[in-house]
Design a protein around this motif. Sequence first.
Motif, PDB file in Angstrom:
ATOM      1  N   THR B  38       0.923  -1.236  -0.094  1.00 43.91           N
ATOM      2  CA  THR B  38      -0.007   0.064   0.028  1.00 43.91           C
ATOM      3  C   THR B  38       0.875   1.112   0.035  1.00 43.91           C
ATOM      4  O   THR B  38       0.439   2.257  -0.555  1.00 43.91           O
ATOM      5  N   SER B  39       1.796   1.156   0.734  1.00 38.85           N
ATOM      6  CA  SER B  39       2.923   2.297   0.808  1.00 38.85           C
ATOM      7  C   SER B  39       3.388   2.671  -0.646  1.00 38.85           C
ATOM      8  O   SER B  39       3.704   3.843  -0.988  1.00 38.85           O
ATOM      9  N   VAL B  40       3.560   1.621  -1.452  1.00 33.09           N
ATOM     10  CA  VAL B  40       4.357   1.920  -2.745  1.00 33.09           C
ATOM     11  C   VAL B  40       3.042   2.514  -3.632  1.00 33.09           C
ATOM     12  O   VAL B  40       3.369   3.546  -4.243  1.00 33.09           O
ATOM     13  N   VAL B  41       2.055   1.985  -3.401  1.00 33.80           N
ATOM     14  CA  VAL B  41       0.686   2.768  -4.232  1.00 33.80           C
ATOM     15  C   VAL B  41       0.431   4.057  -3.788  1.00 33.80           C
ATOM     16  O   VAL B  41       0.324   4.958  -4.603  1.00 33.80           O
ATOM     17  N   ASN B  42       0.589   4.261  -2.481  1.00 31.29           N
ATOM     18  CA  ASN B  42       0.466   5.546  -2.092  1.00 31.29           C
ATOM     19  C   ASN B  42       1.583   6.545  -2.515  1.00 31.29           C
ATOM     20  O   ASN B  42       1.108   7.769  -2.841  1.00 31.29           O
ATOM     21  N   ALA B  43       2.804   6.095  -2.804  1.00 31.59           N
ATOM     22  CA  ALA B  43       3.767   6.990  -3.182  1.00 31.59           C
ATOM     23  C   ALA B  43       3.777   7.306  -4.481  1.00 31.59           C
ATOM     24  O   ALA B  43       4.062   8.184  -5.231  1.00 31.59           O
ATOM     25  N   VAL B  44       3.014   6.191  -5.302  1.00 27.99           N
ATOM     26  CA  VAL B  44       2.897   6.467  -6.870  1.00 27.99           C
ATOM     27  C   VAL B  44       1.664   7.369  -6.998  1.00 27.99           C
ATOM     28  O   VAL B  44       1.599   8.443  -7.813  1.00 27.99           O
ATOM     29  N   ALA B  45       0.827   7.380  -6.119  1.00 25.90           N
ATOM     30  CA  ALA B  45      -0.600   8.116  -6.186  1.00 25.90           C
ATOM     31  C   ALA B  45      -0.242   9.810  -5.527  1.00 25.90           C
ATOM     32  O   ALA B  45      -0.856  10.655  -6.008  1.00 25.90           O
ATOM     33  N   GLY B  46       0.884   9.713  -4.972  1.00 26.01           N
ATOM     34  CA  GLY B  46       1.259  11.283  -4.394  1.00 26.01           C
ATOM     35  C   GLY B  46       0.817  11.391  -3.077  1.00 26.01           C
ATOM     36  O   GLY B  46       0.756  12.486  -2.540  1.00 26.01           O
ATOM     37  N   LEU B  47       0.301  10.387  -2.356  1.00 30.91           N
ATOM     38  CA  LEU B  47      -0.284  10.629  -0.953  1.00 30.91           C
ATOM     39  C   LEU B  47       0.686  10.234   0.033  1.00 30.91           C
ATOM     40  O   LEU B  47       0.477  10.960   1.119  1.00 30.91           O
ATOM     41  N   LEU B  48       1.771   9.749  -0.554  1.00 31.48           N
ATOM     42  CA  LEU B  48       2.879   9.297   0.556  1.00 31.48           C
ATOM     43  C   LEU B  48       4.057   9.950  -0.153  1.00 31.48           C
ATOM     44  O   LEU B  48       4.353   9.672  -1.311  1.00 31.48           O
ATOM     45  N   PRO B  50       7.782   9.785  -0.292  1.00 30.17           N
ATOM     46  CA  PRO B  50       8.987   9.115   0.025  1.00 30.17           C
ATOM     47  C   PRO B  50      10.156   9.907   0.204  1.00 30.17           C
ATOM     48  O   PRO B  50      10.326  10.841  -0.154  1.00 30.17           O
ATOM     49  N   ASP B  51      11.177   9.257   1.179  1.00 32.15           N
ATOM     50  CA  ASP B  51      12.183  10.066   1.494  1.00 32.15           C
ATOM     51  C   ASP B  51      13.078  10.234   0.454  1.00 32.15           C
ATOM     52  O   ASP B  51      13.987  11.235   0.228  1.00 32.15           O
ATOM     53  N   ALA B  52      13.331   9.311  -0.639  1.00 36.49           N
ATOM     54  CA  ALA B  52      14.292   9.309  -1.780  1.00 36.49           C
ATOM     55  C   ALA B  52      13.407   8.343  -2.874  1.00 36.49           C
ATOM     56  O   ALA B  52      12.630   7.479  -2.584  1.00 36.49           O
ATOM     57  N   GLY B  53      13.900   8.786  -3.933  1.00 39.61           N
ATOM     58  CA  GLY B  53      13.615   7.759  -5.016  1.00 39.61           C
ATOM     59  C   GLY B  53      12.842   8.515  -6.224  1.00 39.61           C
ATOM     60  O   GLY B  53      12.766   9.901  -6.371  1.00 39.61           O
ATOM     61  N   ARG B  54      12.399   7.830  -7.185  1.00 37.73           N
ATOM     62  CA  ARG B  54      11.613   8.315  -8.256  1.00 37.73           C
ATOM     63  C   ARG B  54      10.384   7.576  -8.815  1.00 37.73           C
ATOM     64  O   ARG B  54      10.132   6.547  -8.661  1.00 37.73           O
ATOM     65  N   VAL B  55       9.323   8.313  -9.330  1.00 35.30           N
ATOM     66  CA  VAL B  55       8.209   7.812  -9.900  1.00 35.30           C
ATOM     67  C   VAL B  55       8.010   8.267 -11.161  1.00 35.30           C
ATOM     68  O   VAL B  55       7.989   9.566 -11.326  1.00 35.30           O
ATOM     69  N   VAL B  56       8.292   7.246 -12.453  1.00 32.26           N
ATOM     70  CA  VAL B  56       7.991   8.146 -13.636  1.00 32.26           C
ATOM     71  C   VAL B  56       6.745   6.962 -14.256  1.00 32.26           C
ATOM     72  O   VAL B  56       6.893   6.113 -14.334  1.00 32.26           O
ATOM     73  N   LEU B  57       5.985   7.778 -15.004  1.00 30.31           N
ATOM     74  CA  LEU B  57       4.936   7.277 -15.600  1.00 30.31           C
ATOM     75  C   LEU B  57       4.901   7.770 -17.217  1.00 30.31           C
ATOM     76  O   LEU B  57       4.535   8.937 -17.452  1.00 30.31           O
ATOM     77  N   ASP B  58       5.203   6.873 -18.127  1.00 31.78           N
ATOM     78  CA  ASP B  58       5.129   7.431 -19.601  1.00 31.78           C
ATOM     79  C   ASP B  58       6.132   8.666 -19.709  1.00 31.78           C
ATOM     80  O   ASP B  58       5.471   9.629 -20.367  1.00 31.78           O
ATOM     81  N   ASP B  59       7.364   8.559 -19.303  1.00 31.25           N
ATOM     82  CA  ASP B  59       8.205   9.724 -19.518  1.00 31.25           C
ATOM     83  C   ASP B  59       7.650  10.900 -18.662  1.00 31.25           C
ATOM     84  O   ASP B  59       8.527  11.891 -18.916  1.00 31.25           O
ATOM     85  N   ALA B  73      -0.671  15.211  -5.712  1.00 26.49           N
ATOM     86  CA  ALA B  73      -1.839  14.097  -6.304  1.00 26.49           C
ATOM     87  C   ALA B  73      -2.642  14.345  -7.100  1.00 26.49           C
ATOM     88  O   ALA B  73      -3.108  13.782  -7.847  1.00 26.49           O
ATOM     89  N   GLU B  74      -3.358  15.529  -6.579  1.00 27.39           N
ATOM     90  CA  GLU B  74      -4.437  16.276  -7.570  1.00 27.39           C
ATOM     91  C   GLU B  74      -4.088  16.394  -8.842  1.00 27.39           C
ATOM     92  O   GLU B  74      -4.967  16.493  -9.737  1.00 27.39           O
ATOM     93  N   ARG B  75      -2.730  16.417  -9.334  1.00 24.16           N
ATOM     94  CA  ARG B  75      -2.453  16.817 -10.708  1.00 24.16           C
ATOM     95  C   ARG B  75      -1.869  15.726 -11.296  1.00 24.16           C
ATOM     96  O   ARG B  75      -1.350  15.541 -12.299  1.00 24.16           O
ATOM     97  N   ARG B  76      -1.797  14.397 -10.483  1.00 27.05           N
ATOM     98  CA  ARG B  76      -1.035  13.125 -11.196  1.00 27.05           C
ATOM     99  C   ARG B  76      -2.133  12.576 -12.268  1.00 27.05           C
ATOM    100  O   ARG B  76      -1.526  11.992 -12.916  1.00 27.05           O
TER     101      ARG B  76
END
Lengths: 228, 366
Positions: B38-48, B50-59, B73-76
């Motif tokens: 769930t934490s991974v999904v929340n990080a993708v959604a922008g609700l969490l 993360p301390d570090a990392g990247r999330v990239v969707l279609d460039d 989150a509201e603009r993702r």
Amino acid sequence: MFTDMEWQALQLSLAVATRSVLFSLPPAMAVAWVLARGRFTGRALLDAFVHLPLVLPPVAVGYLLLVLFGNRGPLGGWLLETFGIQLMFSRAGAALATAVMSFPLMVRAIRISLEHVDPGLEQAARTLGAGAFDRFRSVTLPLMLPGVLAGAVTAFAASLGEFGAVITFVSNIPGETRTLPLALYTALQMPGGEAVAARLAGLSFGLGLAGLALADLLARRVRALLGP
Amino acid sequence: MLEVSVRHRLGRFMLDAAFSAPAPALVALFGTSGSGKTSVVNAVAGLLRPDAGRVVLDDEVLFDAARGIDVPAERRRLGYVFQDARLFPHLDVRGNLGYGLRRSRAPARIAFDDVVALLGLEALLARRPRGLSGGERQRVALGRALLAQPRLLLLDEPLASLDAARRDEVLPYLERLRDQWQLPMLYVSHQFDEVLRLATHLVLMEQGSVVAAGSLAEMALHPALGRLAGEAAVGAVLDSTVTAVDGDTGLASITAGSGSLRVPAGGLVPGAPVRLQLLARDVILATEPPHGLSVRNALVGTVTAMQAGSAHSQRVAVDVGGVTVLARVTSLAAAELQLAPGMPVWVLVKAVSLRAAAHGSGGPRP
């Protein structure tokens, strides 16, 4: 049935209480928000400060207002010079005194209802594209509305009955600051004023009952609208 | 294409997960409770955050801690279906469905009426969430997320709070989304049968880390799966097609590597894509051509690998013409048959033990 003096006191009480509620509602919502959702050091201090009028003698609150908002007080002097607003001995001052006294009641009711709003719903609104203000307007506010209404009604009722802070800060001027409780007190001080006092007490009683009935009706309407 | 790599400390729990998946695909995040899905999904959604990392969707970079990028989150433009639906109680079903639609700035690719028809919501439109059943709530939540015109749909155990009957009510809709609408989805689950039915790709998670990621067929053979899904769930997954259906015997033939398997036809039609799970415990190995057995499915193959399984058993991987099948045999049997990589074997599967489910675009819907 009622004399002009009694009508005047009633109208004045309603006007003062209305103004008091309208002006204290936005800051009460802001403070309730901060207390319910904020995570910062000094929150407990703010909480205690907001609740002070509940535990202080009303006369002490009136005295503090006199010190701060009197014509020579730091805030009162500034208001008078800059905007020409005089709070001391005025109807606006009476509204301020009742607002300060009923503020903790209002904050409390709003805060409790806000704490019952599931932040998960706001998150859901967020993922659906709603920005911060939009979320508040479309999700949080409608869901906390019962608390806001309850807070407003309670504060209104408390404002109608406020005595100590009002008489200390704005004195007892007929037509300007003599609200129902002050008129009732004045009648009791006069020889043969018992009949007037009884009628004024009856008026207060009726007003209180009507307020409670209205609050109950509103709460039921809102509940029906929102669901459990 | 979805690329995720996040590191985040939550108390004593350390999330350190990275994977990438092609789109459109249904990527399942699978792992036990508390593995950080769930934490991974929340990080993708922008609700969490993360301390570090990247999330990239279609460039498009949605989050990059190093470059200070964090799209709110509201603009993702990602749809999110929560485990507990989270319908707005003060709005009726129509109002809930329209909430994201009204706020979407993207051209409305997904139309209100289509979603209502797809999810069967017509009769519910005027109702309030409190009067809905669990399955109905999740369908409304799914519709609400879809109508926000998402580029990727996030689903956090959307069926976990439902009983078996309600789950079967919602599952076909998810299959339709995957097959007919080709909507990329990231799906959290700890139920392997759901994953088996829905996923095209699988990310295995354990204690905040990604153990392995890849296509479902690859991951079905992964040694870690037995630990996460239970030894009983281990088995090869075959995505194949129905070559023929015999009305007299009631069996359908399905291509499996160099050979063919016959399974109960139940609703299958020739040419339809199917998914078949060959549970390792249902697969029998023989070192000689079988005679006089009731088993009708025999494939010729070569042992490619052997791993120790649980409780004195061995997992034997057999290549049957480009497809790998797993068999679970006792250590004693493996020793007596002298099973070893490179050895030719016959793979026997009872047809009645096979469950074939229509899978992929164009297949008949349940």
